[in-house]
Write an enzyme that holds these catalytic residues in place. Structure first.
Site, PDB file in Angstrom:
ATOM      1  N   GLU A  42     -13.166   9.119   2.236  1.00 20.01           N
ATOM      2  CA  GLU A  42     -12.303   8.054   1.727  1.00 20.01           C
ATOM      3  C   GLU A  42     -12.718   7.551   0.359  1.00 20.01           C
ATOM      4  O   GLU A  42     -11.882   7.318  -0.507  1.00 20.01           O
ATOM      5  CB  GLU A  42     -12.243   6.882   2.717  1.00 20.01           C
ATOM      6  CG  GLU A  42     -11.313   7.113   3.906  1.00 20.01           C
ATOM      7  CD  GLU A  42     -11.870   8.066   4.932  1.00 20.01           C
ATOM      8  OE1 GLU A  42     -13.076   8.388   4.863  1.00 20.01           O
ATOM      9  OE2 GLU A  42     -11.109   8.493   5.817  1.00 20.01           O
ATOM     10  N   HIS A  61      -8.320  -0.078  14.436  1.00 23.49           N
ATOM     11  CA  HIS A  61      -7.114   0.643  14.001  1.00 23.49           C
ATOM     12  C   HIS A  61      -5.900  -0.270  13.954  1.00 23.49           C
ATOM     13  O   HIS A  61      -4.773   0.211  13.999  1.00 23.49           O
ATOM     14  CB  HIS A  61      -6.800   1.798  14.951  1.00 23.49           C
ATOM     15  CG  HIS A  61      -7.684   2.999  14.815  1.00 23.49           C
ATOM     16  ND1 HIS A  61      -8.980   3.008  15.232  1.00 23.49           N
ATOM     17  CD2 HIS A  61      -7.444   4.236  14.320  1.00 23.49           C
ATOM     18  CE1 HIS A  61      -9.508   4.211  15.003  1.00 23.49           C
ATOM     19  NE2 HIS A  61      -8.601   4.969  14.440  1.00 23.49           N
TER      20      HIS A  61
END
Ligand SMILES: Cc1ncc(C[n+]2csc(CCOP(=O)(O)OP(=O)(O)O)c2C)c(N)n1
Lengths: 334, 327
Positions: B64, B133
């Site tokens: 990322e 999440h």
């Protein structure tokens, strides 16, 4: 005592647990849309199965004590069971019940049993490595006779924290075993074209001076033997080691992923190489077929009981959502 | 007009923009397969990678920080990257690259460089996906000078606002909602959307009693609530902010002045949420009474009973509105 029988028991229990969890996760909407939903679905949300990878969890954890600490990935049921957790309480967690290990707060992706040193499955790839390194550092500072182990996937080695964790472990000579479960795939993408270098997990460790050993991750005895040696070295004060286990993910990324992106020929080959099938054949050849069958029956019974327990258990009350967030000044020093 | 899902609408916007602008590329994990939510897959089912090749739809490692950082570098080298973070939660692995690098570049280097980068950071509760999440971070990024923050609620807006973001020339934190990917709606590909302008999502009696401001998935909940309020004679205007920064102060202040009552509703945790900014601004500039409604300050739980505590439903919006109207 037959070592392979013991490993077989662990692997079969993991398989039975995950098969049951998978069955309980069906009936919702499919992968790629929303998460698994529907009133009849008892295991909701993303369920990452370790089917085909059981030999790694079994072989490594066979050499760990309850006081050793473990961090895991999003695919953590096998590690948790192998570390000694109770499948019924695990199943309760997957069913979101109050009696689950996390009180229903975490579910499959965050399965944990701190009482046996299993510090948690993680929803963030690579996040377990720095935590394991910190745990090992903590053990060392406190002078405790225990080690830390971190499982991670082959995709995880491309995130920065992998390098940072390995470097840290090496410079402080920490008692930590890094275990790469190399199943060759990351979610829906092949790992190889995304990763520079050959045998990258081992090679990167070696570049930092951390000895690394590659092993056939589907051969339970081979994993166990390699892990035993590395863990002995670490316990003797060697500093970090890395075990690179080559294995295969037999199911989709999550339970509702049909994994149509895989080559069917490769899957057919992998099914023949299923670690449980391999171990079963070997036990049969040693004349231990009846014992193996007995282990299978016991595992099925144990897991059926776990499902029954979880099905009957109550969901957490809404007010539980507010506990264990923060409580200033409470229980800080122990 | 075409009927498209929220995910397909964004894919179409990207596809059209990439056809006319060779500088646009997209990079992230699993993009070659069309993205895990199909947001890089055209309405006819083809992956954008098939249409544009792997040089422009770039499959990346799980990295990322470098996905975002490379996006900054690509932008400085003349490209317009769309940086895919899968869910906003994982963008935290790339926070320096977004906050200290992308957001600061233009200002810090005296305007020498610009970073026309779209960071796609889907927000929101995703059923049974628990605490890592399901987070909504729009307020964090609204707080950072140098970033534009967009949160579409409909397929039409996901089409129009993505196009507008691609044309904006500055780093845009583009926050889709994970539970809206499958939402179907009509998309007019001729219509354009402007960043910084809100949309009237519901208006009964010109909203003379109450102004509700919301964004993303919560807009749909607020519209349901406004319908219920309308049935009992309450005239509500629901404004879908659409862009969190810059936000449409003018429209919100005008509506709140006219109704005298403002309720801001968001899915993010209420404490220090963007609702506080809207409410405070309205209180500073109008005589309107203000109220906020957001999630309690708890992580999103896995069990349905716990997750429900973090969701704001229509009944709660109605209740908050009635409380506000009672004064
Ligand atoms: C930081 C971060 N990025 C992306 C994801 C989404 N994701 C979840 S699992 C996964 C693949 C991981 O591959 P690997 O490490 O090889 O483990 P495996 O799933 O193969 O066991 C990805 C990309 C994530 N959870 N965290």
């Amino acid at each position: 005592m037959n070592e392979l029988l013991d490993l077989y028991r662990t692997m079969v229990r993991i398989r039975a647990f995950e098969d049951a969890a998978e069955a309980a996760s069906q009936g919702g909407v499919s992968w790629g849309g929303a998460a698994t939903e529907g009133a009849e679905v008892r295991v909701k949300g993303p369920l990452h199965l370790s089917t085909g990878q059981e030999a790694v969890a079994a072989g490594v954890c066979a050499h760990l004590h309850a006081r050793d600490l473990l961090t895991s990935t999003h695919r953590g049921h096998g590690h948790t069971l192998a570390k000694g957790a109770d499948p019924a309480r695990m199943m309760c967690e997957l069913f979101g019940r109050a009696s689950g290990y996390n009180g229903g707060k975490g579910g499959s992706m965050h399965i944990a049993d701190f009482s046996v040193g299993m510090l948690g499955a993680n929803g963030v790839v690579t996040a377990g490595l720095p935590i394991a390194v910190g745990a090992a550092h903590g053990l060392k500072i406190r002078g405790e006779d225990a080690i830390a182990v971190s499982f991670f996937g082959d995709g995880a080695i491309n995130r920065g924290p992998f390098l940072e964790a390995l470097n840290w472990a090496q410079i402080y000579r920490l008692p930590v075993l890094f275990v790469c479960e190399d199943n060759r795939i990351s979610a829906t993408t092949q790992s190889a074209p995304m990763t520079a270098g050959e045998q990258a997990a081992s090679a990167r460790a070696q570049a930092l001076g951390i000895p690394a050993v590659q092993v056939d991750g589907n051969a339970a005895l081979a994993v166990s033997e390699a892990a035993r040696k590395l863990i002995e070295e670490i316990r003797a004060g060697s500093g970090p080691r890395l075990l690179h286990a080559l294995t295969y993910r037999l199911k989709g990324h999550v339970s509702v992923d049909p994994a149509s992106y895989r080559d069917p020929a490769e899957v057919a080959q992998a099914l023949k190489n299923d670690p449980i099938v391999l171990a079963r054949e070997r036990l049969q050849a040693q004349g231990l077929g009846e014992q193996a069958a007995q282990i299978e029956r016991e595992a099925d019974e144990e897991i059926a009981a776990a499902v029954a327990t979880a099905s009957a258990a109550p969901l957490p009350p809404p007010e539980a959502a507010y506990s264990d967030v923060v409580s200033i000044g409470e229980g800080a020093w122990t | 007009m075409r009927t498209l899902s929220y995910a397909q609408a964004a894919a179409l916007a990207l596809q059209e923009a990439m056809q006319t602008h060779p500088h646009i590329v997209a990079l992230g994990e699993d993009l070659g397969r069309g993205g895990v939510f199909g947001q890089y897959r055209s309405a006819d089912g083809r992956c954008l990678a098939e249409l544009f090749g792997s040089q422009r739809i770039i499959d990346t490692p799980i990295s990322e920080a470098t996905i975002m950082g490379a996006g900054v570098g690509m932008a400085l080298a003349g490209l317009h990257p769309v940086v895919e973070m899968r869910v906003a939660d994982f963008a935290l692995c790339a926070i320096d690259e977004l906050v200290n690098q992308a957001a600061k570049n233009r200002f810090m280097f005296g305007g020498q460089g610009r970073v026309p980068l779209i960071a796609r950071l889907p927000i929101g509760i995703w059923t049974a996906s628990a605490a890592q999440h399901s987070q909504s971070f729009e307020a964090w990024f609204a707080h950072i000078p140098g970033l534009v923050v967009v949160a579409p609620a409909t397929p039409q807006d996901n089409y129009g606002l993505l196009k507008a973001s691609l044309a904006s020339g500055d780093p845009v934190v583009y926050m889709e909602h994970k539970e809206l990917w499958g939402l179907q709606g009509e998309v007019d590909t001729q219509a354009t959307a402007e960043l910084g302008k809100c949309r009237v999502a519901f208006d009964e009696g010109e909203g003379r009693d109450l102004t509700v401001v919301s964004w993303s998935r919560q807009v749909h909940v607020c519209v349901d609530a406004a319908r219920e309020l309308a049935a009992s004679g309450v005239r509500t205007r629901v404004l879908d902010l659409r862009t969190i920064w810059p936000w449409d102060r003018e429209a919100v202040l005008a509506a709140a002045s006219a109704s005298g009552r403002l309720l801001v509703v968001h899915e993010a945790v209420q404490a220090a949420g963007f609702g506080a900014e809207v409410a405070a601004t309205v209180a500073e500039h109008t005589g309107a009474r203000v109220a906020r409604l957001g999630a309690p300050r708890i992580p999103v739980g896995y069990a349905p009973t716990l997750e429900a505590e973090s969701r704001i439903n229509a009944a709660q919006v109605v209740q908050a509105a009635r409380r506000l109207l009672a004064h």
